[in-house]
Design an enzyme around this catalytic site. Sequence first.
Site, mmCIF file in Angstrom:
data_model
loop_
_atom_site.group_PDB
_atom_site.id
_atom_site.type_symbol
_atom_site.label_atom_id
_atom_site.label_comp_id
_atom_site.label_asym_id
_atom_site.label_seq_id
_atom_site.Cartn_x
_atom_site.Cartn_y
_atom_site.Cartn_z
ATOM 1 N N HIS A 104 0.807 -1.224 0.000
ATOM 2 C CA HIS A 104 0.000 0.000 0.000
ATOM 3 C C HIS A 104 0.847 1.284 0.000
ATOM 4 O O HIS A 104 0.667 2.131 -0.892
ATOM 5 C CB HIS A 104 -1.002 -0.063 1.167
ATOM 6 C CG HIS A 104 -1.710 1.208 1.452
ATOM 7 N ND1 HIS A 104 -2.580 1.800 0.550
ATOM 8 C CD2 HIS A 104 -1.685 2.043 2.527
ATOM 9 C CE1 HIS A 104 -3.054 2.926 1.076
ATOM 10 N NE2 HIS A 104 -2.526 3.098 2.267
ATOM 11 N N HIS A 153 3.296 6.874 6.047
ATOM 12 C CA HIS A 153 2.051 7.498 6.509
ATOM 13 C C HIS A 153 1.205 6.628 7.437
ATOM 14 O O HIS A 153 0.446 7.140 8.240
ATOM 15 C CB HIS A 153 1.206 7.983 5.315
ATOM 16 C CG HIS A 153 0.384 6.926 4.638
ATOM 17 N ND1 HIS A 153 0.915 6.026 3.731
ATOM 18 C CD2 HIS A 153 -0.927 6.597 4.744
ATOM 19 C CE1 HIS A 153 -0.040 5.226 3.307
ATOM 20 N NE2 HIS A 153 -1.172 5.537 3.900
ATOM 21 N N ASP A 154 1.318 5.293 7.340
ATOM 22 C CA ASP A 154 0.509 4.422 8.201
ATOM 23 C C ASP A 154 1.322 3.762 9.321
ATOM 24 O O ASP A 154 0.803 2.894 10.025
ATOM 25 C CB ASP A 154 -0.179 3.327 7.357
ATOM 26 C CG ASP A 154 -1.468 3.824 6.693
ATOM 27 O OD1 ASP A 154 -2.129 4.726 7.254
ATOM 28 O OD2 ASP A 154 -1.810 3.306 5.601
ATOM 29 N N GLU A 203 -0.056 4.930 12.882
ATOM 30 C CA GLU A 203 -1.451 4.509 13.052
ATOM 31 C C GLU A 203 -1.576 2.991 13.192
ATOM 32 O O GLU A 203 -2.394 2.503 13.963
ATOM 33 C CB GLU A 203 -2.270 4.994 11.851
ATOM 34 C CG GLU A 203 -3.767 4.942 12.077
ATOM 35 C CD GLU A 203 -4.509 5.718 10.995
ATOM 36 O OE1 GLU A 203 -4.382 6.945 10.946
ATOM 37 O OE2 GLU A 203 -5.199 5.064 10.188
ATOM 38 N N ASP A 204 -0.765 2.253 12.466
ATOM 39 C CA ASP A 204 -0.998 0.808 12.353
ATOM 40 C C ASP A 204 0.104 -0.083 12.898
ATOM 41 O O ASP A 204 -0.032 -1.304 12.869
ATOM 42 C CB ASP A 204 -1.225 0.438 10.873
ATOM 43 C CG ASP A 204 -2.501 1.057 10.319
ATOM 44 O OD1 ASP A 204 -3.407 1.331 11.112
ATOM 45 O OD2 ASP A 204 -2.574 1.266 9.096
ATOM 46 N N ASP A 239 -3.368 8.555 -0.925
ATOM 47 C CA ASP A 239 -3.915 7.502 -0.059
ATOM 48 C C ASP A 239 -5.355 7.170 -0.459
ATOM 49 O O ASP A 239 -5.733 5.991 -0.595
ATOM 50 C CB ASP A 239 -3.852 7.993 1.396
ATOM 51 C CG ASP A 239 -4.113 6.918 2.427
ATOM 52 O OD1 ASP A 239 -3.819 5.727 2.155
ATOM 53 O OD2 ASP A 239 -4.602 7.251 3.516
HETATM 54 P P1 NDP Z 1 -11.993 1.277 8.049
HETATM 55 O O1 NDP Z 1 -11.314 2.586 8.207
HETATM 56 O O2 NDP Z 1 -12.002 0.358 9.194
HETATM 57 O O3 NDP Z 1 -11.439 0.455 6.815
HETATM 58 C C1 NDP Z 1 -11.074 1.121 5.646
HETATM 59 C C2 NDP Z 1 -9.553 1.337 5.659
HETATM 60 O O4 NDP Z 1 -8.912 0.059 5.603
HETATM 61 C C3 NDP Z 1 -9.048 2.077 4.468
HETATM 62 O O5 NDP Z 1 -9.172 3.468 4.679
HETATM 63 C C4 NDP Z 1 -7.618 1.608 4.400
HETATM 64 O O6 NDP Z 1 -6.912 2.416 5.335
HETATM 65 C C5 NDP Z 1 -7.660 0.181 4.926
HETATM 66 N N1 NDP Z 1 -7.640 -0.936 3.958
HETATM 67 C C6 NDP Z 1 -7.022 -2.118 4.162
HETATM 68 N N2 NDP Z 1 -7.238 -2.965 3.166
HETATM 69 C C7 NDP Z 1 -8.001 -2.310 2.257
HETATM 70 C C8 NDP Z 1 -8.536 -2.692 0.989
HETATM 71 N N3 NDP Z 1 -8.333 -3.902 0.450
HETATM 72 N N4 NDP Z 1 -9.293 -1.803 0.328
HETATM 73 C C9 NDP Z 1 -9.493 -0.565 0.844
HETATM 74 N N5 NDP Z 1 -9.023 -0.151 2.056
HETATM 75 C C10 NDP Z 1 -8.275 -1.028 2.767
HETATM 76 O O7 NDP Z 1 -13.442 1.605 7.515
HETATM 77 P P2 NDP Z 1 -14.763 1.685 8.356
HETATM 78 O O8 NDP Z 1 -14.964 0.462 9.173
HETATM 79 O O9 NDP Z 1 -14.730 2.973 9.076
HETATM 80 O O10 NDP Z 1 -15.884 1.708 7.244
HETATM 81 C C11 NDP Z 1 -15.904 2.583 6.141
HETATM 82 C C12 NDP Z 1 -17.332 3.021 5.866
HETATM 83 O O11 NDP Z 1 -18.288 2.009 6.087
HETATM 84 C C13 NDP Z 1 -17.706 4.177 6.748
HETATM 85 O O12 NDP Z 1 -18.279 5.183 5.955
HETATM 86 C C14 NDP Z 1 -18.700 3.588 7.745
HETATM 87 O O13 NDP Z 1 -19.694 4.534 8.089
HETATM 88 C C15 NDP Z 1 -19.278 2.452 6.993
HETATM 89 N N6 NDP Z 1 -19.598 1.300 7.846
HETATM 90 C C16 NDP Z 1 -20.610 0.495 7.447
HETATM 91 C C17 NDP Z 1 -20.929 -0.614 8.156
HETATM 92 C C18 NDP Z 1 -21.977 -1.479 7.614
HETATM 93 O O14 NDP Z 1 -22.109 -2.604 8.055
HETATM 94 N N7 NDP Z 1 -22.749 -1.029 6.645
HETATM 95 C C19 NDP Z 1 -20.252 -0.956 9.407
HETATM 96 C C20 NDP Z 1 -19.165 -0.069 9.746
HETATM 97 C C21 NDP Z 1 -18.870 1.018 8.962
HETATM 98 P P3 NDP Z 1 -5.314 2.655 5.351
HETATM 99 O O15 NDP Z 1 -4.888 3.337 4.123
HETATM 100 O O16 NDP Z 1 -5.147 3.517 6.584
HETATM 101 O O17 NDP Z 1 -4.729 1.289 5.526
HETATM 102 ZN ZN ZN Z 2 -3.045 4.447 3.857
#
Ligand code: NDP
Ligand code: ZN
Length: 179
Positions: free
Chosen positions: A38, A64-65, A68-69, A125
């Site tokens: 990523h 950047h991560d 956080e991670d 990102d």
């Molecule tokens: P998360 O922040 O937990 O997960 C998304 C993050 O995961 C990305 O920003 C990215 O962050 C990382 N990531 C890792 N693997 C992938 C991948 N294969 N593809 C894309 N991103 C990846 O998201 P939320 O749990 O907060 O959910 C997002 C949306 O869904 C929100 O708008 C929330 O309101 C909604 N939601 C809906 C639910 C439902 O059941 N309908 C339940 C919970 C939330 P990085 O770059 O930092 O790694």
């Molecule tokens: Zn990221």
Amino acid sequence: MSELTTDLAPLVTALSFAAKKHRHQRRKDVEASPYINHPIDLINVLVNEAGVTDLTVLIAAILHDTVEDTETSFEELETIFGKKIADIVQELTDDKRFRKEKRKQLQIDNAARASYEARLVKLADKICNLRDMDVSPPAGWDLDRRREYFDWCLAVIDQVRGTHGQLENLFDEAYSKKP
Ligand code: NDP
Ligand code: ZN
């Protein structure tokens, strides 16, 4: 191929540092891809798709991560990479003291006053995450959740319009794949 004329040593140090820090971590897709793909995707977009070659931006993108991670502190980043890069990573790091909904809202609220460098990394990102969400979404995410994620990214990026035309075009292209 265009030449990078800057000193590559700190960039390579950052790659090595991030690879070690993220070594036990996987992305959320069904194949559980190595996490380091990523940050490498981000610098590929910045350099090869948007022509961004500012070393400070590229190093911040690689890192950047990490805070956080992984078990990484801002002090550690400052010691190795300097205060400017540590500060940019801080701008890109969600404050874990808040609940997830609040953290998501804070990204929207704070995006416009982020530094130029942080806004470039933020654009890269969100581009990479929307592309991942399109071709290799997190396992178990239903359609509504993926759609909400696209709209949240749009709400963040709408706050930084006017930062970098090419990155914004790439973002809009990625957003157009919203399911
Ligand atoms: P998360 O922040 O937990 O997960 C998304 C993050 O995961 C990305 O920003 C990215 O962050 C990382 N990531 C890792 N693997 C992938 C991948 N294969 N593809 C894309 N991103 C990846 O998201 P939320 O749990 O907060 O959910 C997002 C949306 O869904 C929100 O708008 C929330 O309101 C909604 N939601 C809906 C639910 C439902 O059941 N309908 C339940 C919970 C939330 P990085 O770059 O930092 O790694
Ligand atoms: Zn990221």
